[in-house]
Design a protein around this motif. Structure first.
Motif, mmCIF file in Angstrom:
data_model
loop_
_atom_site.group_PDB
_atom_site.id
_atom_site.type_symbol
_atom_site.label_atom_id
_atom_site.label_comp_id
_atom_site.label_asym_id
_atom_site.label_seq_id
_atom_site.Cartn_x
_atom_site.Cartn_y
_atom_site.Cartn_z
ATOM 1 N N ILE A 134 24.009 13.135 -51.664
ATOM 2 C CA ILE A 134 24.159 12.339 -50.444
ATOM 3 C C ILE A 134 25.507 12.633 -49.775
ATOM 4 N N GLU A 135 25.659 12.161 -48.542
ATOM 5 C CA GLU A 135 26.913 12.356 -47.800
ATOM 6 C C GLU A 135 28.024 11.523 -48.452
ATOM 7 N N SER A 136 29.118 12.181 -48.754
ATOM 8 C CA SER A 136 30.207 11.489 -49.440
ATOM 9 C C SER A 136 31.533 12.022 -48.921
ATOM 10 N N LEU A 188 16.557 4.246 -49.481
ATOM 11 C CA LEU A 188 17.564 3.971 -48.456
ATOM 12 C C LEU A 188 18.326 5.244 -48.132
ATOM 13 N N LYS A 189 18.794 5.335 -46.875
ATOM 14 C CA LYS A 189 19.708 6.444 -46.544
ATOM 15 C C LYS A 189 21.129 5.947 -46.825
ATOM 16 N N ILE A 190 21.788 6.628 -47.748
ATOM 17 C CA ILE A 190 23.063 6.140 -48.286
ATOM 18 C C ILE A 190 24.194 7.119 -47.974
ATOM 19 N N ALA A 191 25.386 6.576 -47.715
ATOM 20 C CA ALA A 191 26.595 7.397 -47.629
ATOM 21 C C ALA A 191 27.679 6.702 -48.437
ATOM 22 N N VAL A 192 28.637 7.494 -48.939
ATOM 23 C CA VAL A 192 29.704 6.933 -49.762
ATOM 24 C C VAL A 192 31.061 7.325 -49.192
ATOM 25 N N MET A 193 31.993 6.365 -49.188
ATOM 26 C CA MET A 193 33.385 6.662 -48.842
ATOM 27 C C MET A 193 34.219 6.354 -50.083
ATOM 28 N N GLU A 194 34.915 7.374 -50.555
ATOM 29 C CA GLU A 194 35.758 7.217 -51.737
ATOM 30 C C GLU A 194 37.193 7.045 -51.274
ATOM 31 N N ALA A 195 37.815 5.929 -51.634
ATOM 32 C CA ALA A 195 39.206 5.731 -51.237
ATOM 33 C C ALA A 195 40.109 5.887 -52.450
ATOM 34 N N ASP A 222 40.354 14.486 -54.443
ATOM 35 C CA ASP A 222 39.019 14.332 -53.872
ATOM 36 C C ASP A 222 37.943 14.541 -54.937
ATOM 37 N N VAL A 223 38.320 14.340 -56.211
ATOM 38 C CA VAL A 223 37.369 14.573 -57.307
ATOM 39 C C VAL A 223 36.164 13.641 -57.213
ATOM 40 N N ASP A 224 36.385 12.372 -56.824
ATOM 41 C CA ASP A 224 35.289 11.412 -56.814
ATOM 42 C C ASP A 224 34.266 11.752 -55.736
ATOM 43 N N ALA A 225 34.731 12.082 -54.546
ATOM 44 C CA ALA A 225 33.808 12.391 -53.450
ATOM 45 C C ALA A 225 32.960 13.599 -53.804
ATOM 46 N N ARG A 226 33.589 14.619 -54.412
ATOM 47 C CA ARG A 226 32.852 15.825 -54.785
ATOM 48 C C ARG A 226 31.839 15.526 -55.884
ATOM 49 N N LYS A 227 32.284 14.699 -56.854
ATOM 50 C CA LYS A 227 31.411 14.351 -57.979
ATOM 51 C C LYS A 227 30.155 13.634 -57.476
ATOM 52 N N ILE A 228 30.325 12.722 -56.548
ATOM 53 C CA ILE A 228 29.195 11.962 -56.003
ATOM 54 C C ILE A 228 28.238 12.911 -55.273
ATOM 55 N N LEU A 234 31.637 1.684 -50.062
ATOM 56 C CA LEU A 234 33.061 2.006 -50.029
ATOM 57 C C LEU A 234 33.607 1.800 -51.430
ATOM 58 N N GLU A 235 34.040 2.878 -52.063
ATOM 59 C CA GLU A 235 34.665 2.738 -53.371
ATOM 60 C C GLU A 235 36.153 2.564 -53.124
ATOM 61 N N ASN A 236 36.617 1.350 -53.253
ATOM 62 C CA ASN A 236 38.002 1.007 -52.926
ATOM 63 C C ASN A 236 38.964 1.569 -53.983
ATOM 64 N N VAL A 237 40.254 1.517 -53.703
ATOM 65 C CA VAL A 237 41.262 2.017 -54.639
ATOM 66 C C VAL A 237 41.187 1.199 -55.936
ATOM 67 N N GLY A 238 41.288 1.873 -57.075
ATOM 68 C CA GLY A 238 41.217 1.183 -58.366
ATOM 69 C C GLY A 238 42.395 0.253 -58.568
ATOM 70 N N ASN A 239 42.117 -1.047 -58.480
ATOM 71 C CA ASN A 239 43.211 -2.032 -58.468
ATOM 72 C C ASN A 239 42.562 -3.416 -58.357
ATOM 73 N N LEU A 240 43.002 -4.378 -59.150
ATOM 74 C CA LEU A 240 42.371 -5.705 -59.086
ATOM 75 C C LEU A 240 43.171 -6.704 -58.256
#
Lengths: 225, 117
Positions: free
Chosen positions: A85-87, A61-68, A73-79, A120-126
């Motif tokens: 892939i585009e992050s 699959l062609k995948i992209a990630v959005m880190e919220a 911006d550590v998560d986007a860079r890490k991915i 979409l990696e949403n904000v860490g929160n339940l």
């Protein structure tokens, strides 16, 4: 003399967002883009799980990630570094969740050329992300073993809106008296439809089941679009 | 934090309603908040004060909160009971086939506009 005029409104605070989210979902379906909203507590292993999952799927699959996140911006860079892939990183400006409008703005920042899957990696929160529909095709969440098997009782809304619940860090279950069967039962009480997938993102164990679930979902979504 | 996000939504909706009704100052906003909506009324009013005073339309505007008691319906015996006291299990027949009838509201009920004459 003061005279008070009452203007009746009778409107749910979430109504506009729900409408925006439905519109976004329809548009994405038309374009054949599957948006997955991934939620969890901070520190549950979202980014590690994503890296493992993306590496299993990126040839198919062609995948992209959005880190919220609220900041950084550590998560986007890490991915990006771990998968190629585009992050991109979205900042919520202090808000504890993303809504449909913020998600749309994030999508505008992606190239979306032939993209099949946006995670979409949403904000860490339940709590808060459960209240705001992002326009995603499906909701997934990660519960990690150290958080405890009783979380479905404490955060019922989050568990009730998720189509899939990943239970991460299964390798440390014996140290935390984590009862998987009890946890599955609590999830079932809140949401009988939710699929439960125990994994260990660190070793990669069980991640293939999550990757397969995504692949089946994306295939079905594209068939309908 | 959660409450601040909700306050921003309330402000947006109230601004829209004020514009539609040709109002230039709102003196109170009345909310219906369900007992199990996960909104904490004290936090909501604190966030409201901070955010509303930044808007000319809402300067000094009071946020009044009506709490809607949560009621659960039981499919097992067809009766209703207090959600907060008994949770998911019906106190009458012990069934777990229950669902929330009301108490999840986060709703703007009305706004009050004071015309000084």
């Amino acid at each position: 003399m003061d005279d008070v005029r009452i203007i009746e409104i009778k409107k749910s605070v979430f109504e506009d967002n729900d409408r925006d989210a439905d519109a976004l979902r329809r548009e994405l379906k038309g374009k054949g883009v599957y948006l997955l909203n991934l939620m969890s507590s901070p520190g549950s292993g979202k980014t590690t799980t994503l890296i493992q999952t993306i590496n299993l799927l990126k040839d198919k699959l062609k995948i992209a990630v959005m880190e919220a996140d609220i900041d950084g911006d550590v998560d986007a860079r890490k991915i990006r570094e771990a998968t190629g892939i585009e992050s991109i990183q979205l900042h919520t400006g202090g808000m504890c969740h993303l809504d449909a409008e913020m998600t749309r703005q994030g999508l505008d920042g992606l190239t979306l050329r032939d993209t099949d899957l946006v995670i979409l990696e949403n904000v860490g929160n339940l709590v808060c992300p459960a209240e705001f529909d992002t326009g995603a095709a499906r909701n997934a969440m990660i519960l990690s073993v150290p958080e405890g098997h009783d979380k479905p009782l404490k955060y019922p809304l989050m568990f009730s809106i998720c189509d899939v619940v990943i239970i991460n860090k299964m390798d440390v279950a014996p140290y935390f008296d984590f009862d998987l069967e009890q946890c599955k039962e609590y999830i079932r009480m809140r949401n009988p439809r939710a699929k439960v997938l125990p994994i260990c993102a660190k070793t990669g164990e069980g991640v293939d089941a999550f990757a397969q679930w995504i692949l089946d979902e994306v295939t079905a979504w594209k068939r309908q679009s | 934090m959660h409450e601040l996000g909700i306050v921003f939504y309330i402000i947006r909706d109230v601004k829209q309603a004020a514009e539609e009704n040709g109002v230039d100052h709102v003196s109170a906003v009345v909310m219906n908040i369900g007992e199990v909506s996960t909104v904490v009324p004290d936090y909501l009013t604190d966030c409201w004060r901070w955010a509303a005073d930044k808007e000319p339309l809402l300067k000094g505007c009071e946020l009044k909160v009506h709490i809607i008691p949560a009621v659960t319906h039981c499919d097992g015996c067809g009766r209703e009971y207090e959600t907060v006291r008994y949770g998911r299990t019906c106190p009458h027949c012990q069934s777990e086939q229950t669902w929330l009838l009301r108490g999840n509201e986060v709703e703007i009920k009305e706004i009050e506009v004071t015309n000084t004459t």
